[in-house]
Design a protein around this motif. Structure first.
Motif, mmCIF file in Angstrom:
data_model
loop_
_atom_site.group_PDB
_atom_site.id
_atom_site.type_symbol
_atom_site.label_atom_id
_atom_site.label_comp_id
_atom_site.label_asym_id
_atom_site.label_seq_id
_atom_site.Cartn_x
_atom_site.Cartn_y
_atom_site.Cartn_z
ATOM 1 N N ASP A 363 39.097 47.589 9.906
ATOM 2 C CA ASP A 363 40.997 48.151 9.566
ATOM 3 C C ASP A 363 41.037 48.864 10.439
ATOM 4 O O ASP A 363 42.503 49.318 11.456
ATOM 5 C CB ASP A 363 41.382 48.980 8.449
ATOM 6 C CG ASP A 363 40.446 50.202 7.903
ATOM 7 O OD1 ASP A 363 39.177 50.402 8.790
ATOM 8 O OD2 ASP A 363 40.713 50.726 6.535
ATOM 9 N N ARG A 364 40.493 50.350 10.934
ATOM 10 C CA ARG A 364 40.730 51.366 12.138
ATOM 11 C C ARG A 364 40.535 50.390 13.757
ATOM 12 O O ARG A 364 41.324 51.284 14.397
ATOM 13 C CB ARG A 364 39.715 52.359 12.167
ATOM 14 C CG ARG A 364 39.921 53.284 10.431
ATOM 15 C CD ARG A 364 41.181 53.734 10.786
ATOM 16 N NE ARG A 364 41.076 54.303 9.098
ATOM 17 C CZ ARG A 364 42.393 55.424 8.115
ATOM 18 N NH1 ARG A 364 43.386 54.886 9.353
ATOM 19 N NH2 ARG A 364 42.134 55.632 7.403
ATOM 20 N N GLN A 367 44.326 48.880 13.103
ATOM 21 C CA GLN A 367 45.557 49.733 13.382
ATOM 22 C C GLN A 367 45.457 50.783 14.089
ATOM 23 O O GLN A 367 46.544 51.019 13.868
ATOM 24 C CB GLN A 367 45.960 50.180 11.617
ATOM 25 C CG GLN A 367 45.625 48.473 11.010
ATOM 26 C CD GLN A 367 45.416 48.822 9.738
ATOM 27 O OE1 GLN A 367 44.999 49.980 9.561
ATOM 28 N NE2 GLN A 367 45.500 47.823 9.003
ATOM 29 N N ILE A 630 39.490 43.886 6.879
ATOM 30 C CA ILE A 630 39.753 42.907 6.624
ATOM 31 C C ILE A 630 40.104 41.775 6.690
ATOM 32 O O ILE A 630 40.706 41.247 6.037
ATOM 33 C CB ILE A 630 41.122 43.724 6.996
ATOM 34 C CG1 ILE A 630 40.914 44.368 8.670
ATOM 35 C CG2 ILE A 630 41.214 46.284 6.824
ATOM 36 C CD1 ILE A 630 42.552 44.420 9.444
#
Length: 808
Positions: A363-364, A367, A630
């Motif tokens: 995710d990081r 995003q 994710i």
């Protein structure tokens, strides 16, 4: 004699062979029949594998051993004279043989690719086949080697130690083209061969033939890693014996003929360190440069000075990854490659291991992450306020929980597959490699307790880890199992049994990417290494989709007068790295010895390709940011050599419907097949990934389906049955009532075997040697229960008909 009743083999024996003998061909020394020249593509089935069909030429004709000049494709007499021509031309492409023939026993259709014989295609009677001398003379004219001295060089035989080891077909082409180029007087030659395809053995045979023919008398072999020089000297080059020496960084001995040297052993910043100048500039008449995409590729490199010093010699460059950027060009120096053998071709031929890719998106990474106002890291450093993303992680900013997540995913994969499979984890730099080592150690306490070397950091700055490199690449050594690294293991590491490559490194250089993938492509039958897996955390495998990944190198070098050469954003040259890939004689450095600096890393005005050390980069460390996966998906290598990017179901539908447009077409082929396994294997060669498809349908059924049901369900939307359900339906039909005694017992046992293991074992008569059949009777007795082998085969076929009856 009615030719129409003869087999293809009869046509060869009764018509083609006599025609060759009459034309003067030696059937023992110059003619090879039924020549299989590929190994057959590896097809992975779960943890097992099988091989696809080998490519096989009916005849390969050579004037001298291992110099193919003609191909003959034979057909039976029910085919026309030219029916085998297109097949023969395809073999001609691969084997580099310019004279191509097809025959059905009535004569020959001759295709001349040299343009020297007259018409491109002409019909010859059986007694008109050209003699060896005729074709060899045309071949030499075509290749530009018709002078006596050139022919003598080319006709020099290969080294043969009597063990039966001979060059593979592509190595033969590479060797012959290189020797022919030298014989023509070409002085700059480039060979491009994928990692794991035997460049060093190929180089040895080239040097051997040039040396033995006295075309080249003193030869220098240059490499940029000590381990490469030692491996070469002790293995492939061993037959040179007392004529060979390794150059040290001391006084040279001019009494040898074959010299192996590390670049760094003979060069230095001080004039007295330039040992190579103890030789006169014309001492060597051949210089072979291994991994020439590295140091010698750059115009201004210290290593290029060696080549310039020995510029009168012939230079042969070997590489898997020719470097072609705006600043650096192998082609500008060596010219276009005389031969290219790609990773894609190696996998297709079955000489290199195929792979699958597990893409893990965090995710990081996608995003991004932004610090709160005034936030400091674990070391009290004020974190610059901006959005950090995948490009920054582990280079400018460390998210400790991200490192732990990557280590956990790697550990889970290895636990589920093979905990002791050799694994390389590529990290951004040495600091990242050390943190990854620690995270993996903490997640594998039992393995580490068994042996502390289960996980090792193998980087250029630390002797303890570097000392384990030989053990890692040695198939007989279990430990280390996992190696965390940055740059040290990207090239020249012959890790034959490496089954897992983990990419937690942002890779922008196509050269570096190819080198890293090459760590997994070697095959080792003795240790069951036939494929490998890539787990990608940083989108590095998107480079597989780049046309440059497996295409021919394209020259883009454009020198700009006296302009300084600066690193390029997209192709940061690893040649600029002061890392310990340079070998044991390399110097020491104040900066990270494996760090790769590119222009986007460098603060403006602080370091612009000067002699000053680069500034120390601040790396923030943050421990309390949560991270999660994710998306995770598996990509497979398709039959076209490209990764399958659509869903496995969609890909399977497309591949199967290309062969069987409708369910009726598939059922007809299935029911007509004497062996169902043949269809299963054919579809596997087309790229159908059976193991994963079976797992997917098994989840729905709660039991394992037959491959037949997998296809019917996924491709044609039919409800699937498990193998157990199919077997039970056969028993409900009272099918076995017409049998008695041993035959009934055998068929019952075959149905049980099908339920447990599928269709393949029951189609192999050898199953009768196994339990429980061996308890019923001896194989011959069991066959006699059916009236002999034909009766048994017929009974198995009828059993299969019953198994699949209700669907068809």
């Amino acid at each position: 004699m009615d030719k129409k009743t003869l087999t293809e083999r009869d046509i060869c024996t009764k018509f083609i062979n006599p025609a060759l003998e009459q034309a003067g061909w030696d059937l023992q020394a110059q003619v090879r029949e039924e020549v299989s020249f590929t190994a057959g593509r590896i097809i992975v089935r779960g943890r097992l594998h099988t091989r696809g069909k080998r490519r096989r030429a009916d005849y390969v004709l050579s004037y001298k051993k291992n110099i193919p000049i003609a191909i003959i494709e034979a057909k039976d007499n029910n085919h026309s004279l030219g029916d085998g021509m297109q097949q023969a031309l395809a073999y001609s492409d691969a084997l580099d043989a310019p004279f191509v023939f097809s025959s059905n026993g009535d004569g020959f259709l001759f295709h001349d690719r040299t343009g020297l014989f007259g018409k491109t295609e002409s019909t010859l009677a059986l007694n008109e086949f050209p003699s060896p001398d005729t074709l060899w003379a045309l071949y030499c004219r075509y290749k530009g080697i018709d002078q006596a001295a050139a022919r003598q060089t080319v006709e020099q035989p290969y080294y043969d130690d009597g063990s039966g080891r001979s060059p593979r077909y592509y190595q033969t082409v590479a060797i012959n083209r290189t020797v022919e180029a030298v014989a023509r007087g070409q002085n700059r030659i480039l060979l491009v061969m994928a990692t794991g395809t035997g460049k060093t053995f190929t180089a040895f045979q080239i040097i051997w033939r040039l040396w033995k023919s006295k075309r080249k008398k003193r030869i220098l072999f240059l490499a940029d890693r000590n381990i490469l020089v030692d491996q070469t000297k002790n293995n492939d080059f061993k037959p040179f014996g007392q004529a060979m020496t390794k150059v040290s960084n001391r006084t040279v001995d001019p009494s040898y003929e074959i010299y192996l040297s590390l670049y760094q052993a003979v060069t230095g910043s001080e004039e007295e360190q330039n040992i190579y100048k103890q030789f006169s500039p014309d001492f060597f008449d051949l210089v072979v440069i291994d991994e020439c995409h590295r140091g010698s590729a750059a115009v201004d490199s210290a290593w290029r000075q060696i080549l310039d010093y020995f510029s009168a010699a012939t230079h042969i460059g070997l590489t898997a990854t020719p470097k072609e950027t705006r600043e650096v060009s192998n082609i500008d120096y060596f010219g276009e490659p005389v031969y290219t053998y790609s990773l894609k071709q190696g996998i297709e031929d079955g000489f290199l291991a195929p792979y699958k890719v597990v893409r893990v998106d965090i995710d990081r990474d996608l995003q991004g992450w932004r610090p709160s106002k005034g936030q400091t890291d674990k070391n009290g450093e004020l974190i610059e306020d901006r959005i950090y993303n995948q490009k920054d992680f582990d280079r400018n900013l460390v998210l400790e929980k991200r490192t732990e997540l990557v280590a956990r995913k790697v550990t889970e994969f290895m636990t589920q597959t093979a905990p002791y499979q050799k694994t390389i984890v590529f990290c951004e730099d040495i600091d990242h490699a050390e943190r990854m080592r620690q995270a993996l150690v903490n997640l594998n306490p039992q393995r580490v307790q068994e042996n502390r070397k289960y996980i090792m950091r193998i980087t250029g700055d630390e002797q303890e880890g570097k000392a384990e490199l030989d053990n890692f690449i040695n198939p007989e050594e279990r430990y280390p199992v996992i190696a965390t690294t940055s740059k040290l293991m990207t090239t020249g590491v012959d890790a034959q049994t490496c089954k897992l490559i983990v990419l937690d490194q942002r890779i922008q250089s196509m050269t570096e990417f190819k080198q890293i993938i090459g760590r997994g492509t070697r095959i080792n039958d003795d240790y069951n290494k036939h494929w490998f897996t890539i787990i990608d955390f940083k989108k590095a495998t998107e480079l597989f989709a780049d046309p440059d990944f497996d295409g021919d190198p394209v020259k883009v070098y454009s020198p700009r007068g006296d302009d300084p050469i600066n690193p390029d954003d997209e192709h940061a040259p690893e040649d600029e790295q002061p890392d310990d890939m340079l070998g044991d004689e390399a110097g020491t450095y104040d900066v990270d010895p494996e760090e790769e600096w590119s222009s986007d890393d460098t603060p403006a005005g602080d370091w612009n390709n000067t002699n000053d050390d680069p500034p120390k980069r601040i790396k923030y460390v943050v421990g309390n940011v949560e991270v999660s996966v994710i998306a995770e998906r598996v990509q497979y290598l398709g039959p076209d050599g490209k990764l399958i990017t659509e869903s496995l179901k969609d890909f399977t539908r497309q591949q199967v419907k290309e062969r069987y447009a409708t369910l009726s077409d598939f059922l007809r082929r299935w029911n007509e097949a004497d062996r169902k396994q043949v269809i299963i294997d054919e579809l596997a060669e087309q790229g159908v990934i059976w193991d994963d498809l079976i797992k997917e349908v098994s989840k729905k059924l709660g039991a394992e389906p037959d491959p037949f049901d997998v296809i019917c369900h996924i491709v044609y939307d039919q409800p699937p049955l498990s193998r157990k359900e199919r077997a039970e339906q056969v028993r409900k039909q009272n099918y076995f009532n017409k049998y008695e005694g041993a035959s009934k017992q055998v068929l019952n046992a075959l149905l049980d075997k099908y339920t447990d293991a599928g269709i393949e074992p029951i189609e192999d008569v050898k199953v009768l040697t196994l339990a429980p059949f061996s308890q019923i009777g001896a194989p011959m007795e069991l066959l006699q229960a059916f009236g002999g082998k034909p009766g048994y085969t017929q009974a198995v076929k009828q059993l299969e008909d019953e198994l699949y009856q209700q669907t068809s």
